[in-house]
Scaffold this motif. Structure first.
Motif, PDB file in Angstrom:
ATOM      1  N   VAL A  88       1.976  -1.690  16.381  1.00 15.60           N
ATOM      2  CA  VAL A  88       2.807  -1.007  15.363  1.00 15.60           C
ATOM      3  C   VAL A  88       2.261   0.411  15.139  1.00 15.60           C
ATOM      4  CG1 VAL A  88       3.510  -1.031  12.932  1.00 15.60           C
ATOM      5  CG2 VAL A  88       3.425  -3.179  14.229  1.00 15.60           C
ATOM      6  N   LYS A  89       0.948   0.526  15.035  1.00 18.23           N
ATOM      7  CA  LYS A  89       0.347   1.852  14.811  1.00 18.23           C
ATOM      8  C   LYS A  89       0.665   2.761  16.008  1.00 18.23           C
ATOM      9  CE  LYS A  89      -2.115   0.196  11.168  1.00 18.23           C
ATOM     10  NZ  LYS A  89      -1.670   0.256   9.808  1.00 18.23           N
ATOM     11  N   GLN A  90       0.623   2.168  17.203  1.00 15.77           N
ATOM     12  CA  GLN A  90       0.897   2.977  18.407  1.00 15.77           C
ATOM     13  C   GLN A  90       2.308   3.564  18.347  1.00 15.77           C
ATOM     14  OE1 GLN A  90       0.333   1.018  22.195  1.00 15.77           O
ATOM     15  NE2 GLN A  90       0.755   2.895  23.312  1.00 15.77           N
ATOM     16  N   GLN A  91       3.283   2.663  18.092  1.00 18.56           N
ATOM     17  CA  GLN A  91       4.688   3.118  17.994  1.00 18.56           C
ATOM     18  C   GLN A  91       4.807   4.298  17.031  1.00 18.56           C
ATOM     19  OE1 GLN A  91       7.363   0.377  16.218  1.00 18.56           O
ATOM     20  NE2 GLN A  91       6.990  -1.181  17.789  1.00 18.56           N
ATOM     21  N   ILE A  92       4.157   4.145  15.891  1.00 19.37           N
ATOM     22  CA  ILE A  92       4.294   5.160  14.831  1.00 19.37           C
ATOM     23  C   ILE A  92       3.614   6.472  15.229  1.00 19.37           C
ATOM     24  CG2 ILE A  92       3.621   5.718  12.455  1.00 19.37           C
ATOM     25  CD1 ILE A  92       4.053   2.716  11.820  1.00 19.37           C
TER      26      ILE A  92
ATOM     27  N   MET B 129       0.818  -1.207   0.000  1.00 18.81           N
ATOM     28  CA  MET B 129       0.000   0.000   0.000  1.00 18.81           C
ATOM     29  C   MET B 129       0.857   1.264   0.000  1.00 18.81           C
ATOM     30  SD  MET B 129      -2.938  -1.125  -0.350  1.00 18.81           S
ATOM     31  CE  MET B 129      -3.997   0.278  -0.155  1.00 18.81           C
ATOM     32  N   GLY B 130       1.894   1.284   0.825  1.00 22.02           N
ATOM     33  CA  GLY B 130       2.741   2.474   0.915  1.00 22.02           C
ATOM     34  C   GLY B 130       3.293   2.866  -0.452  1.00 22.02           C
ATOM     35  N   ARG B 131       3.759   1.868  -1.203  1.00 20.80           N
ATOM     36  CA  ARG B 131       4.318   2.163  -2.535  1.00 20.80           C
ATOM     37  C   ARG B 131       3.233   2.727  -3.454  1.00 20.80           C
ATOM     38  NH1 ARG B 131       6.573  -3.043  -1.880  1.00 20.80           N
ATOM     39  NH2 ARG B 131       5.056  -3.880  -3.361  1.00 20.80           N
TER      40      ARG B 131
ATOM     41  N   SER C  92      -4.034   7.482   8.730  1.00 22.53           N
ATOM     42  CA  SER C  92      -3.709   6.054   8.772  1.00 22.53           C
ATOM     43  C   SER C  92      -4.477   5.346   7.670  1.00 22.53           C
ATOM     44  CB  SER C  92      -4.117   5.458  10.122  1.00 22.53           C
ATOM     45  OG  SER C  92      -3.981   4.048  10.057  1.00 22.53           O
ATOM     46  N   ASN C  93      -3.802   4.383   7.047  1.00 21.24           N
ATOM     47  CA  ASN C  93      -4.447   3.591   5.992  1.00 21.24           C
ATOM     48  C   ASN C  93      -5.040   2.299   6.562  1.00 21.24           C
ATOM     49  OD1 ASN C  93      -5.096   2.955   3.245  1.00 21.24           O
ATOM     50  ND2 ASN C  93      -3.376   1.543   3.195  1.00 21.24           N
ATOM     51  N   THR C  94      -5.222   2.263   7.873  1.00 15.40           N
ATOM     52  CA  THR C  94      -5.752   1.028   8.465  1.00 15.40           C
ATOM     53  C   THR C  94      -7.064   0.618   7.795  1.00 15.40           C
ATOM     54  OG1 THR C  94      -6.503  -0.052  10.474  1.00 15.40           O
ATOM     55  CG2 THR C  94      -6.940   2.305  10.331  1.00 15.40           C
TER      56      THR C  94
HETATM   57  P1  NAD Z   1       2.725  -4.711   3.764  1.00 14.35           P
HETATM   58  O1  NAD Z   1       3.049  -5.795   4.701  1.00 14.35           O
HETATM   59  O2  NAD Z   1       2.830  -4.980   2.299  1.00 14.35           O
HETATM   60  O3  NAD Z   1       3.612  -3.442   4.058  1.00 14.35           O
HETATM   61  C1  NAD Z   1       3.796  -2.891   5.322  1.00 14.35           C
HETATM   62  C2  NAD Z   1       5.119  -2.175   5.316  1.00 14.35           C
HETATM   63  O4  NAD Z   1       5.219  -1.411   6.497  1.00 14.35           O
HETATM   64  C3  NAD Z   1       6.306  -3.128   5.303  1.00 14.35           C
HETATM   65  O5  NAD Z   1       7.189  -2.751   4.265  1.00 14.35           O
HETATM   66  C4  NAD Z   1       6.956  -2.912   6.655  1.00 14.35           C
HETATM   67  O6  NAD Z   1       8.359  -3.040   6.641  1.00 14.35           O
HETATM   68  C5  NAD Z   1       6.524  -1.506   6.981  1.00 14.35           C
HETATM   69  N1  NAD Z   1       6.515  -1.228   8.408  1.00 14.35           N
HETATM   70  C6  NAD Z   1       6.130  -2.046   9.411  1.00 14.35           C
HETATM   71  N2  NAD Z   1       6.274  -1.420  10.582  1.00 14.35           N
HETATM   72  C7  NAD Z   1       6.755  -0.200  10.329  1.00 14.35           C
HETATM   73  C8  NAD Z   1       7.137   0.903  11.131  1.00 14.35           C
HETATM   74  N3  NAD Z   1       7.037   0.862  12.441  1.00 14.35           N
HETATM   75  N4  NAD Z   1       7.616   1.987  10.539  1.00 14.35           N
HETATM   76  C9  NAD Z   1       7.716   2.049   9.192  1.00 14.35           C
HETATM   77  N5  NAD Z   1       7.379   1.038   8.384  1.00 14.35           N
HETATM   78  C10 NAD Z   1       6.910  -0.074   8.942  1.00 14.35           C
HETATM   79  O7  NAD Z   1       1.258  -4.239   4.153  1.00 14.35           O
HETATM   80  P2  NAD Z   1       0.189  -3.507   3.240  1.00 14.35           P
HETATM   81  O8  NAD Z   1      -0.632  -4.513   2.553  1.00 14.35           O
HETATM   82  O9  NAD Z   1       0.885  -2.459   2.447  1.00 14.35           O
HETATM   83  O10 NAD Z   1      -0.754  -2.824   4.337  1.00 14.35           O
HETATM   84  C11 NAD Z   1      -0.380  -1.648   4.982  1.00 14.35           C
HETATM   85  C12 NAD Z   1      -1.600  -1.027   5.649  1.00 14.35           C
HETATM   86  O11 NAD Z   1      -2.572  -0.779   4.649  1.00 14.35           O
HETATM   87  C13 NAD Z   1      -2.279  -1.906   6.672  1.00 14.35           C
HETATM   88  O12 NAD Z   1      -2.783  -1.105   7.700  1.00 14.35           O
HETATM   89  C14 NAD Z   1      -3.424  -2.544   5.881  1.00 14.35           C
HETATM   90  O13 NAD Z   1      -4.503  -2.923   6.695  1.00 14.35           O
HETATM   91  C15 NAD Z   1      -3.799  -1.392   5.001  1.00 14.35           C
HETATM   92  N6  NAD Z   1      -4.484  -1.783   3.776  1.00 14.35           N
HETATM   93  C16 NAD Z   1      -4.053  -2.830   3.035  1.00 14.35           C
HETATM   94  C17 NAD Z   1      -4.710  -3.157   1.861  1.00 14.35           C
HETATM   95  C18 NAD Z   1      -4.243  -4.295   1.001  1.00 14.35           C
HETATM   96  O14 NAD Z   1      -5.021  -4.751   0.145  1.00 14.35           O
HETATM   97  N7  NAD Z   1      -3.024  -4.743   1.125  1.00 14.35           N
HETATM   98  C19 NAD Z   1      -5.816  -2.408   1.451  1.00 14.35           C
HETATM   99  C20 NAD Z   1      -6.226  -1.328   2.239  1.00 14.35           C
HETATM  100  C21 NAD Z   1      -5.546  -1.026   3.386  1.00 14.35           C
END
Ligand code: NAD
Length: 711
Positions: free
Chosen positions: A392-396, A310-312, A412-414
């Motif tokens: 993890v969200k708390q830390q951030i 998601m971040g990317r 947050s994208n939670t």
């Molecule tokens: P992912 O596992 O692909 O990526 C998470 C990234 O966060 C990893 O690269 C990890 O190294 C990094 N990370 C972990 N802890 C960290 C920290 N303390 N500081 C900085 N970076 C940290 O997960 P994702 O699928 O990209 O999901 C990310 C968020 O988006 C989640 O909350 C998820 O619920 C939400 N989301 C996911 C989707 C989906 O389809 N994948 C859709 C909507 C929302």
């Protein structure tokens, strides 16, 4: 026709009468505007000093076309209607020229097509998007466009509904000249003078025929080509039929056929659905408590935390919209992986011609990476997309509270966690908001904007503004498990899984849903998203679902077996690349689990599959509306159409419920509640709002005071 001088200016000089539309915001061709246009056109016709007429706009758009509000009230038919105005232009003895600056969409382009000549600015956009509303262009578009630009280009334009730009319009003959914006009026006047000096200043479409060696063959091939994607739609075939009339009939007869087709389509549920979604998109940005005087905050620098899936995608979205983005990760390796993938994305996009390599380079150079919160301290908007885990969200968020500048928006994208809990990790909960992007984030248009208990109104206003800039559709929702989309998904998936226990196969369930129009069935969707994603969510919700020991047990078993879906080559299906193959193993697993849980297996018919998947989903929508988590039913529809592949031509699940009748939904919910024993009692209890409306014969739209159509 009061105050027409406020919407049109008339000016005649040196033999040219210029009729300038100036009705904010988009010069909609509503009754007032049509009356004004005909009045001034007549004035030009009656003025012996006038030799030519130019129709132009004072706004940044030529015109957005028909006033779709009139489709509700029925005044689109009131005289003069748009076809009347077009005929008046076409029959005018004086030369008429359209000067198109900005957009000329739908009826506006049809008006321009009735003119003798069209000139445009290079940034103009011209299109006939009616098909996207389940309609055909009903003011001459299907008759005049093929005569002017040829059968093939016209068919492409009408059937895609996509606009073309000024340069392309020039190359296909839609416009006769293009000019730069600052000189457009002067050059258009010069163009008109030159035409007037020529031998044939008039050029009627009625004198043109559609030239093509084999129009019938071309249209048949075109129809076959689009069939797989338009199988369920009525408008495309009706458009093709109307275009065929342009090839075979004189203009006046073709126009009559076209009008009949338009009137026919206007009454279809598909067109009602299209218009419902059109208005839904305009409504969803209105959020109670967020007023015009809530000044949006300035957003220039953006930071994204987490460089995973998601971040990317989120970073790419902001980069493509021109923002500078800083990506923050936990290790140098993960950061570099993330940055490399972003780079590769832009290189791939450039190699596919989406943008040139120079632009790809610029976009790539706007992203930087860091491991330190100090480097994102000056960001105006920070979006967290790290693991879905409260610790993890708390830390951030504790760190963000410490480092982010005052006034920064902390998003947050939670997808499932409680945003209000996340907000409590900071001393500024008013600055915390949810940005629920969908995967792939750079492709999916939907953005659930999650409003926490303390989120400040100006943050909502800013989010909506930013969403538009990054080309997303922002739908504001409240906090609950799964917000709106995923919460409605839960009962849908639950039934999809339970049906396997009771005797259906994944393919049977998916076929029923895909035949209904869903982009993908439940099991194919779970395999694509990853069986582990749902399983992990359930692990965090064991208490809530403990009363149903059969709750998605087949999916949980697949997870235990490592059948995680497409990524492992097997889930509910086996995969050859992306091709699904039925796996008899699933029937074995389902049968074993059914025996274990005492569920008897039987043949399940397709109607039951459809109703059991859809009606609990709709019922959940009712609960969400009762709780105020969604502001209006049309918001739920937008979310399901844009985020979950619900067929747009059905208008979304809540609109669909209104179309088939709430009493039908209630009756079938009660039927399953009574016929499925304890399971039915557990999951098929109708929402109080559904019960109330169904028994009073009121639609959901009417209950939420959505204006009803008079057609
Ligand atoms: P992912 O596992 O692909 O990526 C998470 C990234 O966060 C990893 O690269 C990890 O190294 C990094 N990370 C972990 N802890 C960290 C920290 N303390 N500081 C900085 N970076 C940290 O997960 P994702 O699928 O990209 O999901 C990310 C968020 O988006 C989640 O909350 C998820 O619920 C939400 N989301 C996911 C989707 C989906 O389809 N994948 C859709 C909507 C929302």
């Amino acid at each position: 026709m009061s105050n027409i001088t406020k919407i049109i200016n008339y000016h005649a000089i040196e033999g040219i009468a210029t009729i300038t539309m100036m009705s904010e915001p988009i010069n909609a061709l509503s009754l007032n505007m049509r009356q004004a246009l005909t009045k001034y056109l007549q004035r030009a016709i009656d003025d012996d000093q006038v030799e030519a007429v130019m129709i132009a706009s004072k706004l940044r758009v030529f015109s957005g076309g028909a006033d779709i509000e009139e489709f509700r009230t029925g005044s689109l038919w009131e005289k003069p209607n748009l076809p009347d105005v077009c005929l008046m232009i076409e029959n005018c003895k004086k030369t008429v020229i359209a000067l198109i600056e900005g957009h000329a969409m739908g009826g506006a382009l049809e008006l321009a097509l009735a003119c003798d000549y069209r000139v445009a600015t290079s940034d103009a956009l011209m299109g006939l998007p009616e098909i996207k509303l389940g309609l055909l262009p009903g003011a001459g578009g299907t008759q005049r466009l093929p005569r002017i630009i040829g059968l093939e280009s016209a068919t492409q334009m009408i059937l895609s509904g996509d606009p073309i730009s000024g340069h392309f319009a020039l190359s296909c003959g839609l416009v006769d000249a293009i000019y730069e914006n600052d000189q457009a009026l002067m050059m258009a006047q010069q163009f008109t003078k030159n035409i007037m000096l020529g031998e044939n200043p008039k050029r009627s479409c009625a004198d043109l025929i559609v030239t093509h060696p084999d129009p019938k063959g071309f249209l048949e091939d075109f129809s076959a080509k689009i069939e797989p994607k338009t199988r369920n739609l009525v408008a495309p075939q009706r458009c093709l039929k109307s275009i065929e009339a342009a090839c075979n009939l004189p203009l006046n007869e073709g126009l009559i056929k076209e009008m009949a087709g338009f009137a026919e389509l206007l009454k279809t549920p598909q067109s009602r659905a299209g218009r419902h979604l059109f208005f839904a998109e305009r409504e969803c940005i209105k959020v109670p408590g967020v007023r015009n005087d809530h000044q949006p905050r300035d957003i220039n620098k953006v930071a994204v935390i987490g460089a995973g899936t998601m971040g990317r995608g989120i970073a790419i979205t902001f980069l493509e919209a021109g923002y500078a983005v800083t990506l923050l990760e936990t290790t140098q390796d993960l950061l570099e992986q993330g940055l490399n993938q972003i780079l590769k994305h832009f290189q791939r996009a450039a190699s596919k011609g989406r943008f040139n390599s120079k632009k790809a380079e610029i976009l790539s150079s706007n992203v930087t990476g860091t491991l330190s919160y100090r480097d994102i301290a000056d960001a105006d908007l920070i979006i967290e997309a790290a693991f879905e885990n409260m610790d993890v969200k708390q830390q951030i968020f504790v760190k963000l509270d410490r480092y982010a500048k005052q006034g920064a928006i902390l998003a947050s994208n939670t997808s499932t966690l409680d945003l209000n809990e996340i907000a409590k990790f900071t001393s500024r909960p008013e600055d915390v908001i949810g940005f629920h992007f969908f995967s792939p984030a750079n492709v999916m248009r939907l953005l659930e904007v999650v409003q926490g208990a303390k989120t400040a109104p100006d943050i909502i206003a800013t989010s909506i503004k930013v969403a538009k800039k990054i080309k997303k559709l922002p739908v504001t929702v409240g906090v609950c498990f799964g917000f709106v989309g995923n919460r409605m998904l839960e009962p849908y998936f639950r039934e999809g899984s339970r049906l396997l226990l009771e005797g259906a196969t994944p393919k049977q369930v998916d076929n029923v849903l895909e035949n209904f129009g869903m982009v993908m069935g439940i099991h194919a969707m779970a395999d694509l998203a990853g069986v582990d994603v749902g399983a992990r969510v359930r692990q965090g919700r064991r208490n809530e679902i403990a009363h149903d020991p059969t709750y998605q047990v087949v999916q949980d078993r697949l997870f235990d077996l490592g059948r995680l879906g497409q990524k492992t080559g097997h889930g509910s299906y086996l995969y050859d690349g992306r091709t699904r193959i039925e796996d008899p193993e699933i029937v074995k697993i389902s049968t074993e689990l059914a025996d274990f849980h005492g569920v008897s297996r039987r043949h399940i018919d397709n109607t039951e599959i459809l109703e059991r998947c859809l009606f609990p989903l709709i019922n959940e929508g009712f609960l969400i509306l009762e709780e105020g988590i969604a502001l209006r039913p049309s918001d739920c529809d937008l979310i399901w159409v844009n985020g979950y592949g619900f067929p747009s031509w059905r208008g979304g699940p809540m609109h669909y419920a209104d179309e088939i009748g709430l009493n039908q939904v209630l009756e079938r919910m009660n039927h399953y509640r009574n016929s499925l024993g304890a399971y039915g009692e557990m999951w098929f209890k109708p929402s109080p709002l559904l019960e109330k409306l169904a028994t009073t014969d009121k639609t959901l739209a009417a209950h939420f005071d959505v204006k009803k159509e008079k057609l």
